[in-house]
Structure formats: structure tokens, C-alpha cells
Design an enzyme around this catalytic site. Structure first.
Site, PDB file in Angstrom:
ATOM      1  N   GLU A 183      68.910  16.036  60.464  1.00 31.05           N
ATOM      2  CA  GLU A 183      69.141  17.431  60.111  1.00 31.05           C
ATOM      3  C   GLU A 183      70.305  18.066  60.859  1.00 31.05           C
ATOM      4  O   GLU A 183      70.122  18.993  61.658  1.00 31.05           O
ATOM      5  CB  GLU A 183      67.879  18.266  60.364  1.00 31.05           C
ATOM      6  CG  GLU A 183      66.660  17.796  59.596  1.00 31.05           C
ATOM      7  CD  GLU A 183      65.512  18.803  59.626  1.00 31.05           C
ATOM      8  OE1 GLU A 183      65.609  19.810  60.341  1.00 31.05           O
ATOM      9  OE2 GLU A 183      64.526  18.581  58.913  1.00 31.05           O
ATOM     10  N   GLU A 225      60.726  13.326  56.326  1.00 30.26           N
ATOM     11  CA  GLU A 225      59.798  14.321  56.889  1.00 30.26           C
ATOM     12  C   GLU A 225      59.251  15.185  55.768  1.00 30.26           C
ATOM     13  O   GLU A 225      59.997  15.637  54.895  1.00 30.26           O
ATOM     14  CB  GLU A 225      60.475  15.277  57.885  1.00 30.26           C
ATOM     15  CG  GLU A 225      60.769  14.684  59.225  1.00 30.26           C
ATOM     16  CD  GLU A 225      61.410  15.693  60.183  1.00 30.26           C
ATOM     17  OE1 GLU A 225      61.141  16.914  60.074  1.00 30.26           O
ATOM     18  OE2 GLU A 225      62.186  15.238  61.035  1.00 30.26           O
TER      19      GLU A 225
HETATM   20  C1  GBH Z   1      62.209  19.641  60.966  1.00 32.12           C
HETATM   21  O1  GBH Z   1      62.963  20.780  60.914  1.00 32.12           O
HETATM   22  C2  GBH Z   1      62.564  18.893  62.214  1.00 32.12           C
HETATM   23  O2  GBH Z   1      63.286  17.709  61.958  1.00 32.12           O
HETATM   24  C3  GBH Z   1      61.391  18.616  63.100  1.00 32.12           C
HETATM   25  O3  GBH Z   1      61.838  18.268  64.377  1.00 32.12           O
HETATM   26  C4  GBH Z   1      60.490  19.814  63.109  1.00 32.12           C
HETATM   27  O4  GBH Z   1      59.474  19.717  64.060  1.00 32.12           O
HETATM   28  C5  GBH Z   1      59.915  19.953  61.735  1.00 32.12           C
HETATM   29  O5  GBH Z   1      60.909  19.993  60.757  1.00 32.12           O
HETATM   30  C6  GBH Z   1      59.013  21.159  61.544  1.00 32.12           C
HETATM   31  O6  GBH Z   1      59.706  22.348  61.725  1.00 32.12           O
HETATM   32  O7  GBH Z   1      65.338  29.910  58.043  1.00 32.12           O
HETATM   33  O8  GBH Z   1      67.393  29.507  59.136  1.00 32.12           O
HETATM   34  O9  GBH Z   1      65.489  28.301  59.840  1.00 32.12           O
HETATM   35  C7  GBH Z   1      62.806  21.581  59.768  1.00 32.12           C
HETATM   36  C8  GBH Z   1      63.682  22.769  59.954  1.00 32.12           C
HETATM   37  C9  GBH Z   1      63.157  24.812  58.991  1.00 32.12           C
HETATM   38  C10 GBH Z   1      65.275  23.770  58.599  1.00 32.12           C
HETATM   39  C11 GBH Z   1      63.466  25.832  57.963  1.00 32.12           C
HETATM   40  C12 GBH Z   1      65.579  24.786  57.604  1.00 32.12           C
HETATM   41  C13 GBH Z   1      65.261  27.058  57.007  1.00 32.12           C
HETATM   42  C14 GBH Z   1      66.508  27.693  57.512  1.00 32.12           C
HETATM   43  N1  GBH Z   1      63.864  23.569  58.784  1.00 32.12           N
HETATM   44  N2  GBH Z   1      64.866  26.008  57.926  1.00 32.12           N
HETATM   45  S1  GBH Z   1      66.172  28.935  58.707  1.00 32.12           S
END
Ligand code: GBH
EC number: 3.2.1.21
Length: 471
Positions: free
Chosen positions: A170, A377
Site C-alpha cells: 500500500e 488483505e
Molecule cells: C491496511 O490498510 C494495512 O495494510 C494494514 O496494515 C492495516 O492494519 C489494515 O489495512 C487495516 O486498516 O480515508 O484517507 O484513510 C488499509 C488502509 C484505510 C487505506 C482506508 C485507505 C482510505 C483513505 N486503508 N483508507 S483515508
């Protein structure tokens, strides 16, 4: 009377069922065995950066409990385990290689192989050595070359046993959340630095793919978090434009350089004021678009977006942080995220399993050079507890995982080339800026005793894997 039965879905032979974690989220031993600070260790000391001011020093102590954790994976019947290596453990301070750090991963790999579990290794899940951040971090081009040194060291130690290599997890998060919104380490809120970080992580990826390939690696890929950007009103040009901008920054800025060898024209245009064109050197895109053997897709929720201010918008991008943060949507900060009124997880993310089917199918339609896909994931946080009977009954997480797995099957039936699925996460763990308050595990961790208890969702997943293998 004859009745037409739907053909029962059988998973493709060799489809991999796994679960995922990341070093910083589970290992602990934050300064043991020669490890030095990563940017997350340093960020955790910033007051208000992480909910409850939690730190990563012990996490779930996987570093010391690794053999028992592998035994849990074996008891669940996992085919594969996706984990990451910590740069700050392997090359503390990014100086020389630390044999004790590498030895931990070598023992983990041996333990996995002895249990018949395929190791699926990610080199970068967000934990840059703080020493490199002090020199500019991912905003600095030199960090890409330092990454190749680190990747080469890990490959030299484990390449005889690890067959599947992922460069980055990511990059959206480790560039736009880390350097743009400041929700993640290193907590910078600088649009130009964030855009430079995107490009330098792309470059690091491409350089490492070429280096590891020439050293003999066979299965090389990257994991992206991808979303469906859905305009709230599909007839409203303002909402359509907001969806285009979100799709640009969340998806295409990553997919297009990797799979088409070019940044999208609209992305280059939107990010002109933030210096994207200025950080691109002439050979970079040829390096970045080195062929991939697989693409990892992380997906949790779609994004319904609007270009209008919206009082129902619930996504503040603040993570769990108490300190003030910005937006990852560089130059498009006005985008809002209205609610569709769907059920939500403890992260406040909407549950819409069909979005995963749509995403997997759409990727194949939109990219000619798409390699095989793995869902690296997918999972959900809910506030579960230990019941009086000693079990952890988590029907919502169980439904979430089961319904998303069904949608992966539907995507395959519709022609998507998906070869595996990894639940996030094996264990409850350090959920970044939310600290330990959000639980994603299919195995519960008691944060007082560090005891592990398989949740109902874990039992369901194990039963599902057995059934899928039985065909
Ligand atoms: C993943 O991230 C990770 O790889 C992992 O480490 C983590 O624990 C898991 O998911 C659970 O969170 O609104 O600006 O944040 C996911 C992260 C979260 C990325 C939602 C995109 C939306 C953009 N995602 N996010 S924002």
C-alpha cells in the site's frame, strides 16, 4: 420435472488461502536483537499521534512467540502466511546488515516451511528506519537506492527458501498518509513531499524488482490498496469530477506507472502544482514498469464520493489521532465521502462485499498487462469480547469474511484471474494511529496476558479452507 441446478463453484486448483500481518503491528521487541527506531517507533512518541498514546515496543510479542503463532496458523490450515520484514531490524539505522535481525526471519521461514505453510514476504510495510527519515525519508530520491540495498540483503538471506516476494504494501498509505495527511508516520503534512514519496516508492519498487529478478527471484509483485470511486450522483458533473480525482489519487497513480509505464495525464495535470513532473527522471518509468508476476489487492471498502460539501460525510481521515491532521487527497481536499447508510465496521468503513467483486473484475477489463491477482488483505474490525464460555463470538466479522470470499468466487466465475485470498489479520494487533483499540484478528490477543484465542471467525475460516481443499 428436470430442474436446472447452478453449477457449484469450485475454487481453482492451487488457490492459496492465507492470513496476513505486518512486522511493526505484531513483532514488538522494538529495540531488542539490535533493532533501532523505525519511523513508527518515533511517531509513537509524538503526543496525540496514536490513540491512547499506545506504542509498538511489545505489540503482541510475536518476536518471542513466533513458533506458537506458526502453530496457530497450522491449526487453522493456512496454505500461506503473508508477513513483512522490518528494515529497521535487518539494517538498523540503515547501516550494515544485522545478523540477529535476519536470523529472526530465517527462523520464521524455517518454522513456516516445516509446517507446510508458504511464506509470502513483503519488504516494506511502512516501517522506514528513522535514520533514513532524518535524511529526508521518501521525499528524498536516495531512499529508493537504500531500499534496494535492504531488499538485496533480505533476498541474500532468505531467497533460498522464500519464493514469493512483494516489494511494497500500500504505497498510498506510506506516501499520501505519511507525508500528506500526516495521519501515519512520519506525520508530515506536505503535498510536495507526499507526491515525491509516491514517485520514489515507485522507483524503489522497480529497482528492487530488477535487482531481485537478476538474483534469481521468480515471483515478484506489489500490493496496492484499491477502491471503487463511486460518484454519489452519477448524473452530477461535480460528483463525477470528484470520483475522477479520487480514482486518480487512490488507484491510477499507482496502477498506471506499474502496468502502463506512464502516469495518467489527468494525474500529472492535477499534481503539477505539487511537483510530480519535477521528480520524474527520464528512465524512471521504464524501471517502474518492470514486469510483475502478481498484483496484490487490499480491499476493505468502496468510496462513495461527492464534490459537494456534505453534512453526512463521516470520513475525517483523522485515523485515531488526537493531533490535527490534513488530507491525503493532495490538491483535491474538497472531496467529501457521503454515507450510503450501509452497515459499518468499528473503523466506520461501510460493508459492501460486492465492491470486491466489481474491483477484481474491473481491473482485468481496464489493464491489458494485468498479472494474476491475489487478494492480499481483506477483513474487518469489530469490538469483540471473550464470552463467559471462553469463546470469542464474532458473527459480524465472520459474515464479513464469508461474504467477501463469496464475492471473490463470483469474480473468478466472471473471468478475473484471482489466485489467492489472505484475511487481514491473523492476530489482533497495533492498528497504526488507532493503536490497539481496533481488533482485526481472527485470533484474539489479550493485551494483559498476550494470550491468543481463536475467534469464531477463525474457526469458520479454517472450516472454509478445509471445504475448499476438499473441492
Ligand atoms: C491496511 O490498510 C494495512 O495494510 C494494514 O496494515 C492495516 O492494519 C489494515 O489495512 C487495516 O486498516 O480515508 O484517507 O484513510 C488499509 C488502509 C484505510 C487505506 C482506508 C485507505 C482510505 C483513505 N486503508 N483508507 S483515508
Amino acid at each position: 420435472m428436470s430442474q436446472i441446478e447452478p453449477t457449484p463453484f469450485t475454487w481453482p486448483p492451487g488457490f492459496l488461502w492465507g492470513s496476513a500481518t505486518a512486522a511493526a503491528q505484531i513483532e514488538g521487541a522494538g529495540h531488542a536483537g539490535g533493532k533501532e527506531d523505525s519511523i513508527w517507533d518515533a511517531f509513537a512518541r509524538v503526543p496525540g499521534a496514536i490513540a491512547g498514546d499506545d506504542d509498538l515496543e511489545t505489540a503482541v510479542d510475536h518476536y518471542h512467540r513466533m513458533p506458537a503463532d506458526v502453530a496457530i496458523m497450522a491449526s487453522l490450515g493456512l496454505d500461506s502466511y503473508r508477513f513483512s520484514t522490518s528494515w529497521a531490524r535487518v539494517r538498523p539505522g540503515d547501516r550494515a546488515v544485522n545478523p540477529a535481525g535476519l536470523d529472526f526471519y530465517s527462523r520464521l521461514v524455517d518454522e513456516l516451511l516445516a509446517a507446510g505453510i508458504l511464506p509470502w514476504l513483503t519488504l516494506y510495510h511502512w516501517d522506514l528506519p528513522q535514520a533514513l527519515e532524518d535524511k529526508g525519508g521518501w521525499a528524498d530520491r536516495d531512499t529508493a537506492y537504500r531500499f534496494v540495498d535492504y531488499a538485496t540483503d533480505v533476498y541474500a538471506a532468505l531467497g533460498d527458501r522464500v519464493t514469493h516476494w512483494t516489494t511494497f504494501n500500500e504505497p498510498f498509505c506510506s506516501s499520501l498518509l505519511g507525508y500528506g495527511s500526516g495521519v501515519h508516520a512520519p506525520g508530515r503534512k506536505d503535498g510536495r513531499a507526499a507526491v515525491a514519496a509516491v514517485h520514489h516508492q515507485h522507483l524503489a519498487h522497480g529497482l528492487a524488482v530488477n535487482a531481485l529478478r537478476s538474483n534469481g527471484a521468480q515471483h515478484l509483485g506489489i500490493t496496492l490498496n484499491l477502491t471503487n470511486a463511486v460518484p454519489r450522483d452519477t448524473a452530477d458533473p461535480v460528483d463525477i469530477e470528484a470520483a475522477r480525482r479520487l480514482d486518480s489519487l487512490a488507484n491510477r497513480i499507482f496502477l498506471d506507472p506499474l502496468l502502463r509505464g506512464a502516469y495518467p495525464e489527468d494525474t500529472l495535470h492535477d499534481l503539477e502544482p505539487f511537483g510530480l513532473a519535477e521528480v520524474i527522471h527520464s528512465d524512471d518509468l521504464a524501471i517502474i514498469s518492470a514486469p510483475l508476476d502478481f498484483l496484490g489487492v487490499n480491499h476493505y471498502h468502496d468510496d462513495l464520493v461527492s464534490g459537494h460539501a456534505d453534512a453526512s460525510a463521516s470520513d475525517s481521515h483523522a485515523g485515531g489521532a488526537a493531533r490535527s491532521v490534513g488530507s491525503p487527497w493532495i490538491g483535491s481536499e474538497y472531496i467529501t465521502f457521503p454515507s450510503r447508510g450501509l452497515p459499518r465496521t468499528a473503523m466506520d468503513w461501510e460493508v459492501n462485499p460486492d465492491g470486491l467483486r466489481l474491483l477484481l473484475v474491473r481491473l482485468g477489463e481496464e489493464y491489458d498487462r494485468l498479472p494474476p491477482l491475489y487478494v492480499t488483505e481483506n477483513g474487518a474490525a469489530y469490538d469483540d469480547r471473550v464470552s463467559a464460555d471462553g469463546g470469542v463470538h464474532d458473527p459480524e466479522r465472520t459474515d464479513y469474511i464469508a461474504s467477501h470470499i463469496d464475492k471473490v468466487g463470483e469474480a473468478i466465475a466472471a473471468g478475473a484471474d484471482v489466485r489467492g485470498y489472505f484475511v487481514w489479520s491473523l492476530l489482533d494487533n497495533f492498528e497504526w494511529s488507532y493503536g490497539y483499540e481496533k481488533r482485526f484478528g481472527i485470533v484474539r490477543v489479550d493485551y494483559d496476558t498476550l494470550e491468543r484465542t481463536v475467534k469464531d471467525s477463525g474457526r469458520m475460516y479454517a472450516a472454509h479452507i478445509r471445504a475448499a481443499h476438499a473441492g
